[in-house]
Design an enzyme around this catalytic site. Sequence first.
Site, PDB file in Angstrom:
ATOM      1  N   LEU C  63     -21.443  92.171  71.241  1.00  0.00           N
ATOM      2  CA  LEU C  63     -21.393  91.809  69.830  1.00  0.00           C
ATOM      3  C   LEU C  63     -22.394  90.678  69.533  1.00  0.00           C
ATOM      4  CD1 LEU C  63     -17.922  91.277  68.111  1.00  0.00           C
ATOM      5  CD2 LEU C  63     -20.119  90.685  67.116  1.00  0.00           C
ATOM      6  N   ALA C  64     -23.625  91.046  69.292  1.00  0.00           N
ATOM      7  CA  ALA C  64     -24.675  90.041  69.109  1.00  0.00           C
ATOM      8  C   ALA C  64     -25.882  90.720  68.492  1.00  0.00           C
ATOM      9  CB  ALA C  64     -25.030  89.413  70.450  1.00  0.00           C
ATOM     10  N   GLU C  65     -26.073  90.512  67.214  1.00  0.00           N
ATOM     11  CA  GLU C  65     -27.053  91.309  66.483  1.00  0.00           C
ATOM     12  C   GLU C  65     -28.494  90.992  66.874  1.00  0.00           C
ATOM     13  OE1 GLU C  65     -24.448  89.780  65.229  1.00  0.00           O
ATOM     14  OE2 GLU C  65     -23.169  91.390  64.493  1.00  0.00           O
ATOM     15  N   GLN C  87     -23.560  96.547  61.648  1.00  0.00           N
ATOM     16  CA  GLN C  87     -22.269  97.049  61.170  1.00  0.00           C
ATOM     17  C   GLN C  87     -22.099  96.894  59.656  1.00  0.00           C
ATOM     18  OE1 GLN C  87     -18.263  95.806  62.951  1.00  0.00           O
ATOM     19  NE2 GLN C  87     -18.874  97.618  64.080  1.00  0.00           N
ATOM     20  N   PHE C  88     -22.562  95.775  59.119  1.00  0.00           N
ATOM     21  CA  PHE C  88     -22.546  95.542  57.666  1.00  0.00           C
ATOM     22  C   PHE C  88     -23.783  94.700  57.335  1.00  0.00           C
ATOM     23  CE2 PHE C  88     -18.089  96.489  58.279  1.00  0.00           C
ATOM     24  CZ  PHE C  88     -17.689  97.077  57.098  1.00  0.00           C
ATOM     25  N   ASP C  89     -24.160  94.759  56.070  1.00  0.00           N
ATOM     26  CA  ASP C  89     -25.321  94.020  55.574  1.00  0.00           C
ATOM     27  C   ASP C  89     -25.418  92.580  56.067  1.00  0.00           C
ATOM     28  OD1 ASP C  89     -23.119  93.257  53.657  1.00  0.00           O
ATOM     29  OD2 ASP C  89     -23.617  95.257  52.895  1.00  0.00           O
ATOM     30  N   PHE C  91     -24.112  91.165  58.448  1.00  0.00           N
ATOM     31  CA  PHE C  91     -24.129  90.963  59.888  1.00  0.00           C
ATOM     32  C   PHE C  91     -25.481  91.333  60.486  1.00  0.00           C
ATOM     33  CE2 PHE C  91     -19.453  91.925  59.091  1.00  0.00           C
ATOM     34  CZ  PHE C  91     -19.256  90.632  58.618  1.00  0.00           C
ATOM     35  N   TYR C  93     -27.927  89.451  59.365  1.00  0.00           N
ATOM     36  CA  TYR C  93     -28.614  88.151  59.248  1.00  0.00           C
ATOM     37  C   TYR C  93     -28.841  87.465  60.597  1.00  0.00           C
ATOM     38  CZ  TYR C  93     -27.360  88.695  54.287  1.00  0.00           C
ATOM     39  OH  TYR C  93     -27.197  89.169  53.007  1.00  0.00           O
ATOM     40  N   HIS C 134     -19.209  91.460  53.386  1.00  0.00           N
ATOM     41  CA  HIS C 134     -19.241  92.892  53.687  1.00  0.00           C
ATOM     42  C   HIS C 134     -19.885  93.717  52.573  1.00  0.00           C
ATOM     43  CE1 HIS C 134     -16.302  91.712  56.737  1.00  0.00           C
ATOM     44  NE2 HIS C 134     -16.441  92.878  57.287  1.00  0.00           N
TER      45      HIS C 134
END
Lengths: 394, 394, 334, 334
Positions: C63-65, C87-89, C91, C93, C134
């Site tokens: 879990l690390a964009e 997963q979402f906009d 996230f 960033y 979200h």
Amino acid sequence: MTVTEQRGAYRPAPPPAWQPRTDPAPLLPDAEPYRVLGTDAADRADPVLLRTLHTWLVAGRRYNAQATALTKQGRLAVYPSSTGQEACEIAAALVLQDRDWLFPSYRDTLAVIARGVDPVQALTLLRGDWHTGYDPYEHRVAPLSTPLATQLPHAVGLAHAARLKGDDVVALAMVGDGGTSEGDFHEALNFAAVQRAPVVFLVQNNGFAISVPLEKQTAAPSLAHKAVGYGMPGRLVDGNDAVAVHEVLSDAVRHAREGGGPVLVEAITYRLDAHTNADDATRYRGDAEVATWRGHDPVDLLERELTRRGLLDEDTVRAASEDAEALAAGLRARMHQDPRPDPMDLFAHVYAEPTPQLREQRERLRAELEAEAELDDEAEPDAAAGAVSEGGAR
Amino acid sequence: MTVTEQRGAYRPAPPPAWQPRTDPAPLLPDAEPYRVLGTDAADRADPVLLRTLHTWLVAGRRYNAQATALTKQGRLAVYPSSTGQEACEIAAALVLQDRDWLFPSYRDTLAVIARGVDPVQALTLLRGDWHTGYDPYEHRVAPLSTPLATQLPHAVGLAHAARLKGDDVVALAMVGDGGTSEGDFHEALNFAAVQRAPVVFLVQNNGFAISVPLEKQTAAPSLAHKAVGYGMPGRLVDGNDAVAVHEVLSDAVRHAREGGGPVLVEAITYRLDAHTNADDATRYRGDAEVATWRGHDPVDLLERELTRRGLLDEDTVRAASEDAEALAAGLRARMHQDPRPDPMDLFAHVYAEPTPQLREQRERLRAELEAEAELDDEAEPDAAAGAVSEGGAR
Amino acid sequence: MTTVAARPATMAQALTRALRDAMAADPAVHVLGEDVGTLGGVFRVTDGLAKEFGEDRCTDTPLAEAGILGTAVGMAMYGLRPVVEMQFDAFAYPAFEQLVSHVARMRNRTRGTMPLPLTVRIPYGGGIGGVEHHSDSSEAYYLATPGLHVVTPATVADAYGLLRAAVASDDPVVFLEPKRLYWSQDAWNPEEPAPVEPIGRAVVRRSGRSATLITYGPSLPVCLEAAEAARAEGWDLEVVDLRSLVPFDDETVCASVRRTGRAVVVHESGSFGGPGGEIAARVTERCFHHLEAPVLRVAGFDIPYPPPMLERHHLPGVDRVLDAVARLQWEAES
Amino acid sequence: MTTVAARPATMAQALTRALRDAMAADPAVHVLGEDVGTLGGVFRVTDGLAKEFGEDRCTDTPLAEAGILGTAVGMAMYGLRPVVEMQFDAFAYPAFEQLVSHVARMRNRTRGTMPLPLTVRIPYGGGIGGVEHHSDSSEAYYLATPGLHVVTPATVADAYGLLRAAVASDDPVVFLEPKRLYWSQDAWNPEEPAPVEPIGRAVVRRSGRSATLITYGPSLPVCLEAAEAARAEGWDLEVVDLRSLVPFDDETVCASVRRTGRAVVVHESGSFGGPGGEIAARVTERCFHHLEAPVLRVAGFDIPYPPPMLERHHLPGVDRVLDAVARLQWEAES
Ligand SMILES: Cc1ncc(C[n+]2csc(CCOP(=O)(O)OP(=O)(O)O)c2C)c(N)n1
Ligand SMILES: Cc1ncc(C[n+]2csc(CCOP(=O)(O)OP(=O)(O)O)c2C)c(N)n1
Ligand SMILES: [Mg+2]
Ligand SMILES: [Mg+2]
């Protein structure tokens, strides 16, 4: 530091910069999670603490069930349950003093409530009438953080600021196993250790980040082993053993309070429910695994100990259950009232003073709402009264 | 795992999820940096390797001096010197096979050159005629990375991709002590360990991130202690001992190549020059400290060993020095030619095909350049010829 | 993912099909992200891919964009064609530095020797009752970043066609998926998916003579509905679906505006510094003497995205579009 | 930092003085960032602060921008007034999530109970021969983020006044410092610094009647020079320095454009999706019938920032400004 044997004419100096800056040994976690319930140490547990934890755990369990039910009734937009994790949630709140701060993650409404926040306010985010439902300063609880791990540096900054001001304040920050993979986790722990900020990092390792199991999240011996890399102690605890979590967190808070710097605590627990009501957990885990964990339920563990110690008479059970039902009933009743968030509030808090651009947009919305209200008035008089308040004009 | 003594009727199961996923002990670094030079182990060092390292270290030292001189002559925009760190730079390049990949940080032009890249191409970024001066695929060297630590996940992805394709490729990624504080460091190491990607992370701990000393960067016992938190081995080495660095990195590369997963190596070294030519190091460190480190100079250390072993005759010294001078002279001569980067190249590589918007902008620039060229032609015929090439039209 | 006959399909299904077909066609295509494997993604867009192609082709990551995107960069460097799911906009960033400083620039930094053929899929926008962080419309950030293509489908067929084109592109593409259209349906035959058109062409979704609505993604249905409603007022509105924000199809947009003489840009993203400013400015630069009125913008307010119970007040709806059309100085006409 | 008499001062010196005065005036003001303490910052803007106020007030942090900004958020939560220095524009990107998801929204998320009075100083823009990632004009990202104020000084006096105002603001301010103006000089008396004006007002730097140049930060000197040069062509140009991008001073800008009837927006940031689109669009919306020509834009190209030896071709210079002015359809006049 051992010194290499002298031999021959030339001997390089040891790299001058090198000295182990801290002794790593005391920073490493024990090989096994710390446990109290079911061990000899349980005998020494304070009966008052046991009862308090029990009351809260029972209430917490009931709260989780009620909140999940509210999603089915359309009263919550979404609910990430902490069923199975109540020991961590409750202990995290109870180990803190009033002046301390809690930094919850999105799953931690139960800890927030145990800290004193009104459940309806704690659930505002998930109900959807506003973002944060409570004034963070009232109970010293930071907003529930949806972007994972981003709350951790906040906890560090707050604890650091308090220390600079000479205030005796500890911050306890909560994060999931998945959240430990984020860069913000790393940066926060490093800052905390360098500044010796009084922060306790509580990782609830519940085995999953949504569908992703721990073994795809990390290859570390344990998450607590990350601590030594920052120069802080790492502690491993059975997260379903409320007494053990309470003890380990209390020690960590004391350590931080006394100037010893931050501590990382990994609590091994399990999310018994799906990720949220919208999730289908059968897609990624089997019933057998869940059943095993049901056999290690935090409420049961505690009840068995209370029973063994003869502390769980019928009255206690009834009282705890009544408290829990009262909490649930109150919540249910209040959540069945329709909240009426004021649309004008959309503009009220973007800045201290709305910009000229926002003032324009606000007036446009106000006009729309007034037109809407007029239409509604024509249709059914009185129904829409109050939809436009002066709240937005602040 | 030890089992708590059975006592009474109830015994909680150990948290089912808990088993130490890896034995932490072998992942921890030794208490002291590994050294060869000046120890018994030096006797076993291969004379061919010693000589190769020596030739490269002498050349590297000369290269650093030459590049710094070029900044004074306005031939480089800026130069971050690796004087004092040559052992790490050279060893990092030499331990790799042709098919392996090097991921350098902005300070690592020397490693890039030792890998085979033309020095003028390696310096393009710092000269300022383009960003990356070499084709990364030619010598399998990623672009020099200016945003710190951001190259580390690239190394992981590349190594992972190679493994998926069944190729026997190791990636060696370089980063500074300061860079270890970035979130990208954390995320890269975690991904590498989870995917068992064949990556060697080399941290050159040179004591400073510009002006910030190590003790403000981390409170860890060592940077190598971070490895256990990802489940990979951490190794500590005297970064000024070329033989030791070569050995530790070779072992790490072998470990990665054989499917053992990533390794973190911390090399303790020192930047003898200022951060760059534009920096004033006296603002943040004293002469005494620098002097101590001059007493532990990587070139000296190696020369003393060669001398002791009788491997440093006059011819060898002369040959090394001549090689180094030739490198410097060639570099000087070529860097004194004015590069003529083509302005139209600004549009050539933004996309595979320029967008309509970029085509418009390109034509505007072309018109400007043609007008400029005409003016120049009027002033001094021929001078501006070639300023506008068709290169940009690609 | 078995084949189905022509029947209503959702945008999510078309996206899944596009990924599946791309993976089947090219072994270099790899999908990675949070929960994309076993779970099939929180919106189920990657459903079945791990099963069909194996976990090495469709991989659940930590879990690390930034790590996800950075790893994808490295994979692309080695010749793979990664498709990343954020997963979402909001996230996406954490991966902003990787996106801006590397993904967008690698080809340019290396004089074209190291292109990065990668796709970043980002579910974006509101309207689905999501809690904070979200529902962001983050396209303004991406279109201000040279080196990225930025596309967003508004129909089921385009979802397929544009995603195939994105994955096939030799340049990085930010592929914005309008969350609230995931479950929108359209008759679509997955056996005869729309031909893969190159990225960069807008399309006129409805012809009209009175004024042009310029829109994309989640606001297309709003504009089409507004155009229907506008008939009652005597306005015959043309609706242009941009599909690609970068590159921008000046030709199609300006041809329409020159025909109609009036234009409104409609999007859900905030107004200030949002795409609408760029669009209005460039249309005005190019069509100034054809314009009877300034190009107007209908957009989200310049506020953080509202909580679910208030989002309907934020989202540009039919009324606001009609209101803007009414302000296009029609008196000049009569 | 001892007091000096009225004499030429650089923008960097004025910024230092502003920080010093703010720290002296309010013990809640803390400076933190990479190399801001002992070294005084790579541009020496924090020079002397650690010495004067101690390392607890001006702190060298570990090298991690998200951590720096996140820590500052926590400090602000506890009543401090942190001033963060990002070392260069592109190195603010790792902190993007903290900035967008927390800094910009904390007041709004908490219904005003938890404001964040913090300042993020970002040296930005090119023209100083920096290697890649050291010369970005990143303002487009910030002005598309509701909840942030975005200001940028173009003069020595404004550097002082705006920075004092930023630090005094109860809202987060992104304070963009034009790198190439750090060493620009102006007669300035640090003993009588300009009064601290509230953020949000543009200023007319040069009056003129033919057309308005709308600009800010690093492009102000270019516009003033262009205005001088334009006299030879018979154009009398007005120059508006925005100073604050958020809030935007529509009043001052539109008053000028209504007077002149023509406008050019000039900035160094890329054109597509850059601030110029927003500015042109909003000016056009408000002044349509006063405009003799479309509002034009002179901006950096839509490319990654060039290497030092090519940056002069990228940066909007006097010639490009004059060229745009020439395209303002003067034939309509005659
Ligand atoms: C930065 C960021 N990325 C992705 C998400 C989407 N997301 C929400 S919860 C979740 C899993 C979290 O797992 P963990 O940290 O273990 O906490 P748990 O849900 O188990 O309590 C994910 C990926 C998010 N909220 N923030
Ligand atoms: C993300 C990022 N933040 C800040 C900088 C500015 N910067 C360049 S070098 C440097 C110090 C790096 O220190 P370290 O990692 O120890 O490497 P060294 O310079 O010692 O080789 C800093 C802060 C940068 N290049 N990238
Ligand atoms: Mg979890
Ligand atoms: Mg260093």
